[in-house]
Design a protein around this motif. Structure first.
Motif, PDB file in Angstrom:
ATOM      1  N   ASP A   1       0.836  -1.209   0.000  1.00  0.00           N
ATOM      2  CA  ASP A   1       0.000   0.000   0.000  1.00  0.00           C
ATOM      3  C   ASP A   1       0.865   1.251   0.000  1.00  0.00           C
ATOM      4  O   ASP A   1       0.561   2.231  -0.691  1.00  0.00           O
ATOM      5  N   ALA A   2       1.934   1.243   0.768  1.00  0.00           N
ATOM      6  CA  ALA A   2       2.837   2.402   0.814  1.00  0.00           C
ATOM      7  C   ALA A   2       3.484   2.629  -0.557  1.00  0.00           C
ATOM      8  O   ALA A   2       3.601   3.775  -1.013  1.00  0.00           O
ATOM      9  N   GLN A   3       3.897   1.551  -1.209  1.00  0.00           N
ATOM     10  CA  GLN A   3       4.486   1.692  -2.540  1.00  0.00           C
ATOM     11  C   GLN A   3       3.445   2.201  -3.537  1.00  0.00           C
ATOM     12  O   GLN A   3       3.765   3.010  -4.406  1.00  0.00           O
ATOM     13  N   ARG A   4       2.208   1.725  -3.398  1.00  0.00           N
ATOM     14  CA  ARG A   4       1.148   2.208  -4.289  1.00  0.00           C
ATOM     15  C   ARG A   4       0.979   3.716  -4.131  1.00  0.00           C
ATOM     16  O   ARG A   4       0.871   4.440  -5.121  1.00  0.00           O
ATOM     17  N   ARG A   5       0.968   4.204  -2.911  1.00  0.00           N
ATOM     18  CA  ARG A   5       0.849   5.652  -2.698  1.00  0.00           C
ATOM     19  C   ARG A   5       2.036   6.387  -3.323  1.00  0.00           C
ATOM     20  O   ARG A   5       1.882   7.468  -3.891  1.00  0.00           O
ATOM     21  N   GLY A   6       3.223   5.796  -3.238  1.00  0.00           N
ATOM     22  CA  GLY A   6       4.394   6.387  -3.884  1.00  0.00           C
ATOM     23  C   GLY A   6       4.240   6.433  -5.396  1.00  0.00           C
ATOM     24  O   GLY A   6       4.600   7.427  -6.034  1.00  0.00           O
TER      25      GLY A   6
ATOM     26  N   LEU B   1      11.669   5.140  -5.694  1.00  0.00           N
ATOM     27  CA  LEU B   1      10.725   4.484  -4.784  1.00  0.00           C
ATOM     28  C   LEU B   1      11.235   3.129  -4.287  1.00  0.00           C
ATOM     29  O   LEU B   1      10.570   2.459  -3.498  1.00  0.00           O
ATOM     30  N   GLY B   2      12.391   2.703  -4.786  1.00  0.00           N
ATOM     31  CA  GLY B   2      12.974   1.450  -4.328  1.00  0.00           C
ATOM     32  C   GLY B   2      12.703   0.253  -5.219  1.00  0.00           C
ATOM     33  O   GLY B   2      13.076  -0.872  -4.868  1.00  0.00           O
ATOM     34  N   PHE B   3      12.075   0.468  -6.370  1.00  0.00           N
ATOM     35  CA  PHE B   3      11.851  -0.640  -7.297  1.00  0.00           C
ATOM     36  C   PHE B   3      13.132  -0.913  -8.071  1.00  0.00           C
ATOM     37  O   PHE B   3      13.917   0.006  -8.347  1.00  0.00           O
ATOM     38  N   ARG B   4      13.329  -2.167  -8.444  1.00  0.00           N
ATOM     39  CA  ARG B   4      14.501  -2.540  -9.230  1.00  0.00           C
ATOM     40  C   ARG B   4      14.478  -1.837 -10.578  1.00  0.00           C
ATOM     41  O   ARG B   4      13.418  -1.625 -11.159  1.00  0.00           O
ATOM     42  N   ALA B   5      15.662  -1.566 -11.102  1.00  0.00           N
ATOM     43  CA  ALA B   5      15.779  -0.955 -12.423  1.00  0.00           C
ATOM     44  C   ALA B   5      15.259  -1.938 -13.473  1.00  0.00           C
ATOM     45  O   ALA B   5      15.484  -3.145 -13.377  1.00  0.00           O
ATOM     46  N   GLU B   6      14.556  -1.420 -14.451  1.00  0.00           N
ATOM     47  CA  GLU B   6      14.080  -2.237 -15.576  1.00  0.00           C
ATOM     48  C   GLU B   6      15.289  -2.595 -16.417  1.00  0.00           C
ATOM     49  O   GLU B   6      16.083  -1.725 -16.785  1.00  0.00           O
TER      50      GLU B   6
END
Length: 181
Positions: free
Chosen positions: A55-60, A117-122
């Motif tokens: 949920d926190a990532q979704r808000r980001g 946001l902390g997601f891995r690079a594509e």
């Protein structure tokens, strides 16, 4: 956790053109009965896939879309060809669109925001496309298709997540942020 992505949803005219193209493919592909065709409501051009998100990532992601959209103007991109992915043993049929510089810039900004946001690079290069069908099981045979002149307008960022209508559609719209006019 839901799997989320930001995409461009086609307007009514663009959706109708994509549906007509999908139906022409359905009529011409030898494996058409065994393919899983993308539902009308699920046709979209993915700009950044995030995968499973809290949920926190979704808000980001929502904040990212809200701050990115106003800095990009509406983009039109032309249909280039039908592609079969991966080339060696294709299992996906896509409508490939021109990689307009403005579209690439939008995808680059979303990629940078995703990493913040902390997601891995594509790891794959951005290739603007709309998935038309998937082949479970054996690889697809390619079929030539006459492409009608067609464009796709990217006028908003749409956040998609899983839908509750699995038999009709796969994705639900979770939010939309218009690009600059």
């Amino acid at each position: 956790m839901p799997r989320l992505f930001l995409a461009a949803a086609p307007d009514a005219a663009d959706r109708a053109a994509l549906i007509a193209l999908r139906e022409a493919l359905r009529a011409s592909l030898p494996a058409a009965p065994t393919l899983r065709w993308t539902a009308d409501a699920d046709l979209h051009l993915t700009l950044r896939f995030f995968g499973e998100a809290t949920d926190a990532q979704r808000r980001g992601i929502e904040r990212l879309a809200a701050r990115t959209a106003p800095h990009h103007a509406t983009i039109r991109t032309a249909l280039q060809r039908i592609e079969y992915w991966p080339p060696s043993a294709p299992r996906v049929v896509v409508a490939a669109f021109a990689d307009e510089p403005a579209l690439a810039a939008l995808a680059t900004d979303l990629e940078a925001g995703a990493r913040e946001l902390g997601f891995r690079a594509e790891t794959r290069r951005f290739r603007p496309h709309v998935t038309l069908a998937r082949a479970p099981g054996r690889p697809l045979a390619r079929s030539p298709v006459v492409l009608p002149p067609s464009t796709l307008t990217v006028s908003a960022l749409t956040l998609y997540g899983p839908a509750h209508c699995r038999t009709v559609c796969k994705y639900a719209t979770l939010g939309t942020w218009p690009l600059a006019p």
